[in-house]
Design an enzyme around this catalytic site. Structure first.
Site, PDB file in Angstrom:
ATOM      1  N   LYS A   1      -3.109  -3.410  -8.723  1.00 25.49           N
ATOM      2  CA  LYS A   1      -4.493  -3.677  -8.381  1.00 25.49           C
ATOM      3  C   LYS A   1      -5.528  -2.645  -8.579  1.00 25.49           C
ATOM      4  CE  LYS A   1      -6.774  -6.619  -5.085  1.00 25.49           C
ATOM      5  NZ  LYS A   1      -8.019  -5.703  -4.433  1.00 25.49           N
TER       6      LYS A   1
ATOM      7  N   TYR B   1       0.782  -1.130  -0.016  1.00 24.69           N
ATOM      8  CA  TYR B   1       0.077  -0.013  -0.160  1.00 24.69           C
ATOM      9  C   TYR B   1       0.961   1.327   0.073  1.00 24.69           C
ATOM     10  CZ  TYR B   1      -4.196  -2.418   1.007  1.00 24.69           C
ATOM     11  OH  TYR B   1      -5.482  -3.422   1.100  1.00 24.69           O
TER      12      TYR B   1
ATOM     13  N   THR C   1      -1.563  -1.987  -4.484  1.00 25.49           N
ATOM     14  CA  THR C   1      -3.079  -1.827  -4.359  1.00 25.49           C
ATOM     15  C   THR C   1      -3.311  -0.486  -4.065  1.00 25.49           C
ATOM     16  OG1 THR C   1      -3.163  -3.850  -3.343  1.00 25.49           O
ATOM     17  CG2 THR C   1      -4.929  -2.378  -2.945  1.00 25.49           C
TER      18      THR C   1
END
Length: 407
Positions: A253, A129, A155
């Protein structure tokens, strides 16, 4: 009761009976009215198959490669947060994935350290992240590299929507004596789940060890979550920076738009995952499978395209691959298996998917999963969602209505 189950739906039913209400509610997740989480599964029911009734068919081959990793079937474990459904958590999942010859995705918010997970499954991708400063992000990348991670799953798709029409589960920040007494009625009502933890000599771990920096203790889940929420979101230059810093493949993602997919290619990613964060992101986003064909057309010749969202059957996997995905990632499906029967339950889920893929390949008269093509799937008019098409796109580049060719 026979520990074996024949469908993912049965695994979910068993998980609901076994887990405390708050734990089960956390797995259901979703946001706001639940429109997206419902569409993720409903969309697969709108797709059909165009089977052949005769033709040569031998032993089916489900193997493929994803970002340099050889897989026995086109399925990967999607990274999910703290897995308090079983004391072995992500390590059990990693062992199951290794036993079935597929790769593991490990969340930054996992309850088990990356070193333990990679020891259980060397084919592990670490989910990163954009959280904290660049020095902290680099430190997490360094740790993942040193542990042997084969790639990153970056992500970025999150909007921090908290309200759910059906109510959000109450998740404690830590498990001290006072908290355990508060949740005692829930846990005592699920004696098999409680007994599993008692036999392991542990309690559910609500820390995030992979978010720790250096020798600092692992932060609590909500502390790490709060830091993430407070970090200014990245731009495309930051995505390029991540790709430059990581010596290996980066899978981005959360891509649902063509313009984002094109920017991701320019930034240097090796693959994109078409995903709406399992319906936990911005409610009203279409099912990932609806955006897949257009995105595969746009960038599939340049990067690998995967799908994450709504997979419950092997036939779902086949539909996704036929529409342009190299492979799929599964999340809730394996968590139901983990809750129902630990590592064996996850293996059970993977065997269900493998059996369904084989059955679909047989009906379609395909020897290899890599032979699947769009003519194998019946796509109704209006199914696809072409999000973020560049303004220069012409009618010729607009999504094709495949339904007519499948009639």
């Amino acid at each position: 009761m026979n520990p074996w189950f024949e469908t993912v739906a049965e695994a979910q039913r068993r998980a609901k009976k076994r887990l405390p209400k708050s734990v089960y509610g956390a797995l259901i997740a979703g946001s706001e009215r639940g429109q997206t989480i419902e569409d993720n599964q409903r969309a697969f029911t709108e797709l059909g198959f165009a089977p052949h009734v005769a033709g040569p068919i031998g032993e089916r081959d489900q193997s493929t490669t994803v970002l340099g990793q050889q897989l026995s079937m086109p399925v990967l474990i999607s990274p999910t947060g703290v897995q308090a459904v079983h004391p072995d958590g992500e390590v059990a999942v990693a062992r199951a994935a290794a036993a079935r010859g597929i790769a593991m995705g490990l969340s930054s918010f996992a309850s088990k350290p990356i070193e333990e997970v990679i020891a259980a499954n060397p084919a592990t991708f670490f989910q990163l992240y954009w959280c904290g400063g660049k020095d902290e992000i680099l430190e997490r990348m360094r740790r993942a590299r040193d542990a042997g991670a084969v790639g990153l799953i970056l992500t970025l798709d999150w909007s921090f929507s908290h309200g759910r029409d059906w109510g959000s589960p109450v998740i404690p920040e830590k498990l001290d004596l006072r908290t355990m007494l508060k949740f005692a009625p829930q846990t005592l009502a699920r004696p098999r789940w409680l007994a599993t933890y008692m036999r392991s000599g542990s309690i559910p771990d609500l820390t995030a060890p992979n978010m720790a920096i250096g020798d600092a203790p692992a932060p609590g889940f909500f502390g790490a979550y709060g830091e993430w929420m407070g970090t200014p979101p990245p731009d495309w230059a930051d995505v390029r920076w991540i790709c430059e810093q990581w010596d290996g493949p980066v899978l981005l993602k959360g891509v649902m738009r063509v313009d984002d997919a094109l920017r991701a290619v320019d930034a240097g990613v090796a693959g994109i995952s078409v995903s709406n964060h399992g319906g936990n992101n911005l409610d009203g986003t279409p099912a990932a499978i609806r955006a897949l064909p257009v995105l595969a057309d746009a960038v599939g010749s340049q990067v690998e395209v995967l799908l994450d969202g709504g997979i419950r059957r092997g036939s779902d996997v086949v539909k996704a691959v036929a529409l342009g995905a190299r492979a799929v990632l599964i999340g809730r499906a394996y968590l139901w298996g983990l809750a129902a029967n630990g590592q064996a339950g996850v293996e059970n889920v993977l065997d269900i998917l493998r059996g369904g893929i084989d059955s679909a390949l047989l009906g379609l008269r395909k020897t290899r999963v890599t032979d699947l093509e769009r003519s194998d799937v019946v796509v109704p008019a209006g199914f696809e969602r072409a999000l973020g098409l560049p303004e220069t796109a012409t009618a010729a580049s607009a999504p094709v209505d495949h339904a007519a060719s499948h009639a």
